[in-house]
Design a protein around this motif. Structure first.
Motif, PDB file in Angstrom:
ATOM      1  N   ARG A   1      -1.186  58.818  22.725  1.00 49.57           N
ATOM      2  CA  ARG A   1      -1.004  57.907  21.831  1.00 49.57           C
ATOM      3  C   ARG A   1      -1.893  56.770  22.322  1.00 49.57           C
ATOM      4  NH1 ARG A   1       3.405  59.790  21.859  1.00 49.57           N
ATOM      5  NH2 ARG A   1       4.600  58.398  23.090  1.00 49.57           N
ATOM      6  N   ILE A   2      -3.248  56.462  22.261  1.00 48.68           N
ATOM      7  CA  ILE A   2      -3.687  55.352  22.777  1.00 48.68           C
ATOM      8  C   ILE A   2      -3.809  54.155  21.637  1.00 48.68           C
ATOM      9  CG2 ILE A   2      -5.786  54.400  23.920  1.00 48.68           C
ATOM     10  CD1 ILE A   2      -6.241  56.923  24.607  1.00 48.68           C
ATOM     11  N   SER A   3      -3.715  52.621  21.787  1.00 45.02           N
ATOM     12  CA  SER A   3      -3.816  51.482  21.173  1.00 45.02           C
ATOM     13  C   SER A   3      -4.514  50.882  21.930  1.00 45.02           C
ATOM     14  CB  SER A   3      -2.625  51.124  20.492  1.00 45.02           C
ATOM     15  OG  SER A   3      -1.649  52.114  20.368  1.00 45.02           O
ATOM     16  N   ARG A   4      -5.230  50.166  21.167  1.00 46.98           N
ATOM     17  CA  ARG A   4      -6.255  48.869  21.187  1.00 46.98           C
ATOM     18  C   ARG A   4      -6.364  48.118  20.801  1.00 46.98           C
ATOM     19  NH1 ARG A   4     -12.104  51.846  22.116  1.00 46.98           N
ATOM     20  NH2 ARG A   4     -11.386  53.049  22.723  1.00 46.98           N
ATOM     21  N   ARG A   5      -6.961  46.310  21.376  1.00 44.61           N
ATOM     22  CA  ARG A   5      -7.068  45.116  20.826  1.00 44.61           C
ATOM     23  C   ARG A   5      -7.893  44.488  21.081  1.00 44.61           C
ATOM     24  NH1 ARG A   5      -3.761  39.859  20.958  1.00 44.61           N
ATOM     25  NH2 ARG A   5      -4.946  38.370  19.219  1.00 44.61           N
ATOM     26  N   LEU A   6      -9.243  44.363  20.604  1.00 43.14           N
ATOM     27  CA  LEU A   6     -10.165  43.249  21.107  1.00 43.14           C
ATOM     28  C   LEU A   6      -9.848  41.774  21.787  1.00 43.14           C
ATOM     29  CD1 LEU A   6     -12.851  42.489  22.898  1.00 43.14           C
ATOM     30  CD2 LEU A   6     -13.582  42.424  20.242  1.00 43.14           C
ATOM     31  N   VAL A   7      -9.556  41.266  22.325  1.00 48.05           N
ATOM     32  CA  VAL A   7      -9.184  39.495  22.323  1.00 48.05           C
ATOM     33  C   VAL A   7      -9.903  38.840  22.372  1.00 48.05           C
ATOM     34  CG1 VAL A   7      -7.835  37.884  22.994  1.00 48.05           C
ATOM     35  CG2 VAL A   7      -6.835  40.155  23.035  1.00 48.05           C
TER      36      VAL A   7
ATOM     37  N   THR B   1     -16.739  47.824  24.350  1.00 45.81           N
ATOM     38  CA  THR B   1     -16.265  49.369  23.492  1.00 45.81           C
ATOM     39  C   THR B   1     -16.371  50.754  24.040  1.00 45.81           C
ATOM     40  OG1 THR B   1     -16.103  47.984  21.735  1.00 45.81           O
ATOM     41  CG2 THR B   1     -15.623  50.813  21.098  1.00 45.81           C
ATOM     42  N   ALA B   2     -18.067  50.282  25.013  1.00 38.04           N
ATOM     43  CA  ALA B   2     -18.259  52.233  25.488  1.00 38.04           C
ATOM     44  C   ALA B   2     -17.445  52.666  26.767  1.00 38.04           C
ATOM     45  CB  ALA B   2     -19.579  51.692  26.160  1.00 38.04           C
ATOM     46  N   ALA B   3     -17.698  51.197  27.990  1.00 42.82           N
ATOM     47  CA  ALA B   3     -16.171  51.275  28.863  1.00 42.82           C
ATOM     48  C   ALA B   3     -14.794  51.664  28.501  1.00 42.82           C
ATOM     49  CB  ALA B   3     -16.385  49.874  29.459  1.00 42.82           C
ATOM     50  N   ALA B   4     -14.718  50.903  27.424  1.00 37.98           N
ATOM     51  CA  ALA B   4     -12.992  51.734  27.284  1.00 37.98           C
ATOM     52  C   ALA B   4     -12.969  53.128  26.475  1.00 37.98           C
ATOM     53  CB  ALA B   4     -12.665  51.320  25.585  1.00 37.98           C
ATOM     54  N   ASP B   5     -13.585  53.052  26.080  1.00 36.55           N
ATOM     55  CA  ASP B   5     -13.861  54.812  25.290  1.00 36.55           C
ATOM     56  C   ASP B   5     -14.239  55.779  26.413  1.00 36.55           C
ATOM     57  OD1 ASP B   5     -13.750  54.068  22.235  1.00 36.55           O
ATOM     58  OD2 ASP B   5     -16.209  53.763  22.374  1.00 36.55           O
ATOM     59  N   ALA B   6     -14.890  55.517  27.335  1.00 30.01           N
ATOM     60  CA  ALA B   6     -14.988  56.202  28.544  1.00 30.01           C
ATOM     61  C   ALA B   6     -13.977  56.331  29.394  1.00 30.01           C
ATOM     62  CB  ALA B   6     -16.020  55.715  29.342  1.00 30.01           C
ATOM     63  N   LEU B   7     -13.016  55.298  29.326  1.00 33.78           N
ATOM     64  CA  LEU B   7     -11.025  55.051  29.482  1.00 33.78           C
ATOM     65  C   LEU B   7     -10.165  56.272  29.372  1.00 33.78           C
ATOM     66  CD1 LEU B   7      -9.804  54.314  31.767  1.00 33.78           C
ATOM     67  CD2 LEU B   7      -9.157  52.087  30.814  1.00 33.78           C
ATOM     68  N   ALA B   8     -10.294  55.572  28.006  1.00 37.98           N
ATOM     69  CA  ALA B   8     -10.238  56.916  26.850  1.00 37.98           C
ATOM     70  C   ALA B   8      -9.764  58.319  26.792  1.00 37.98           C
ATOM     71  CB  ALA B   8      -9.937  56.220  25.269  1.00 37.98           C
ATOM     72  N   GLN B   9     -11.363  58.277  26.600  1.00 33.91           N
ATOM     73  CA  GLN B   9     -11.471  60.160  27.393  1.00 33.91           C
ATOM     74  C   GLN B   9     -11.031  61.010  28.567  1.00 33.91           C
ATOM     75  OE1 GLN B   9     -14.101  62.170  28.625  1.00 33.91           O
ATOM     76  NE2 GLN B   9     -12.845  64.156  27.999  1.00 33.91           N
ATOM     77  N   PRO B  10     -10.694  60.631  29.215  1.00 34.81           N
ATOM     78  CA  PRO B  10     -10.011  61.456  30.526  1.00 34.81           C
ATOM     79  C   PRO B  10      -8.880  61.212  30.860  1.00 34.81           C
ATOM     80  CG  PRO B  10     -11.562  59.956  31.670  1.00 34.81           C
ATOM     81  CD  PRO B  10     -12.111  59.637  30.030  1.00 34.81           C
TER      82      PRO B  10
ATOM     83  N   ASP C   1      -7.129  57.471  39.980  1.00 32.30           N
ATOM     84  CA  ASP C   1      -8.501  57.319  40.095  1.00 32.30           C
ATOM     85  C   ASP C   1      -9.391  57.197  39.061  1.00 32.30           C
ATOM     86  OD1 ASP C   1      -7.947  57.936  42.441  1.00 32.30           O
ATOM     87  OD2 ASP C   1      -7.705  60.159  42.040  1.00 32.30           O
ATOM     88  N   VAL C   2      -9.066  57.854  37.821  1.00 36.65           N
ATOM     89  CA  VAL C   2     -10.080  57.357  36.446  1.00 36.65           C
ATOM     90  C   VAL C   2     -10.379  55.674  36.244  1.00 36.65           C
ATOM     91  CG1 VAL C   2      -9.918  56.967  34.467  1.00 36.65           C
ATOM     92  CG2 VAL C   2      -9.323  59.435  35.826  1.00 36.65           C
ATOM     93  N   TYR C   3      -9.719  55.353  36.289  1.00 35.39           N
ATOM     94  CA  TYR C   3      -9.735  53.837  35.711  1.00 35.39           C
ATOM     95  C   TYR C   3     -10.439  53.180  36.997  1.00 35.39           C
ATOM     96  CZ  TYR C   3      -6.535  50.656  38.041  1.00 35.39           C
ATOM     97  OH  TYR C   3      -5.730  49.493  38.875  1.00 35.39           O
ATOM     98  N   ASN C   4     -10.099  53.090  38.351  1.00 33.85           N
ATOM     99  CA  ASN C   4     -10.781  53.057  39.156  1.00 33.85           C
ATOM    100  C   ASN C   4     -12.375  53.486  39.040  1.00 33.85           C
ATOM    101  OD1 ASN C   4      -9.306  51.928  40.884  1.00 33.85           O
ATOM    102  ND2 ASN C   4      -9.409  52.799  42.280  1.00 33.85           N
ATOM    103  N   ALA C   5     -12.702  54.550  38.987  1.00 31.46           N
ATOM    104  CA  ALA C   5     -13.858  54.919  38.729  1.00 31.46           C
ATOM    105  C   ALA C   5     -14.964  54.489  37.081  1.00 31.46           C
ATOM    106  CB  ALA C   5     -14.425  56.852  38.603  1.00 31.46           C
ATOM    107  N   ILE C   6     -14.055  54.312  36.558  1.00 29.77           N
ATOM    108  CA  ILE C   6     -14.343  53.743  34.515  1.00 29.77           C
ATOM    109  C   ILE C   6     -15.305  52.067  35.316  1.00 29.77           C
ATOM    110  CG2 ILE C   6     -14.169  53.600  32.603  1.00 29.77           C
ATOM    111  CD1 ILE C   6     -14.982  56.305  32.541  1.00 29.77           C
TER     112      ILE C   6
END
Length: 239
Positions: free
Chosen positions: A230-236, A212-221, A112-117
């Motif tokens: 624990r959240i790890s991320r990488r931009l390709v 980046t804003a979308a990723a931050d909005a996903l990570a928060q909830p 539900d969270v990632y669909n909404a984001i």
């Protein structure tokens, strides 16, 4: 059982092949691994996010046909670049935006969270079970022989992508067809998922700052879905 690997090692090994960047040099993927999820945790923000996403979709569609929304239009062009027909196989962002205007499904807190984001930030997002991956994720042009674990008429079937189709895959086969159209069953999220892998796909006109804003909005909830997240991320992006 797939061999367990650290999120950092997994992300470092993920790649997008040059043939994909030749189609769309503006393509970028932000990859997240969210580890430490509690399958029994509930997100107090999921319902609020879905309500906001539904209202946002209605507002967008009040001013523009869905196919003319900027990022959806860009993905339609990307699909045409490898021979897919976007009016028949809609990218995940378009499919969700259309559905959100009428009401998003409630599945579980994670989905539900990632669909909404995705709808709120107008970015395609794929969510999968990190522990079901065999080797790193790769975005490639398919040969056409790769296995894809799907469902047809309620039965499990093995399909194969078309030659030249853009697909996400791991060492065992395709995990998502047509860039961000349909995810496979093998790596799908479930009620037992304890580590999730998310792919945020963007093309121009979406900026890196918006990504980046979308990723931050996903990570928060998602950070509320366990006591030791624990959240790890990488931009390709294109070299």
């Amino acid at each position: 059982m797939p061999e367990l690997q650290s999120p950092e090692a997994f992300l470092a090994a993920c790649e997008v092949e040059s043939a994909v960047f030749e189609l769309r040099p503006d393509y970028r993927a932000l990859l997240l691994v969210v580890d430490g999820l509690d399958p029994d945790a509930a997100s107090s923000s999921a319902d609020e996010l879905i309500d906001r996403a539904e209202a946002h979709a209605r507002a967008l569609l009040d001013t523009s046909p869905v196919e003319d929304l900027p990022h959806i239009a860009a993905w339609r062009d990307a699909y045409r670049s490898f021979g897919a027909k976007p009016q028949r196989t809609r990218n995940s962002l378009e499919a969700l935006t259309r559905r959100a205007a009428q009401g998003l499904p409630r599945v579980n807190a994670l989905t539900d969270v990632y669909n909404a984001i995705s709808v709120l930030h107008q970015v395609p997002i794929g969510g999968e079970d990190f522990h079901r991956y065999e080797g790193p994720a790769r975005l490639v042009r398919a040969v056409g022989e790769e296995p894809f674990d799907a469902v047809a008429n309620g039965e499990s079937v093995i399909e194969h992508p078309e030659a030249g189709e853009v697909v996400w895959c791991d060492d065992a086969g395709v995990t998502c067809r047509r860039w961000n159209w349909r995810q496979g069953r093998r790596t799908g999220l479930s009620d037992q998922t304890r580590a999730a892998f998310f792919i945020l796909d963007v093309l121009a006109p979406v900026t890196d700052l918006e990504l980046t804003a979308a990723a931050d909005a996903l990570a928060q909830p998602l950070s509320a879905l366990g006591s030791e997240i624990r959240i790890s991320r990488r931009l390709v992006d294109a070299p």
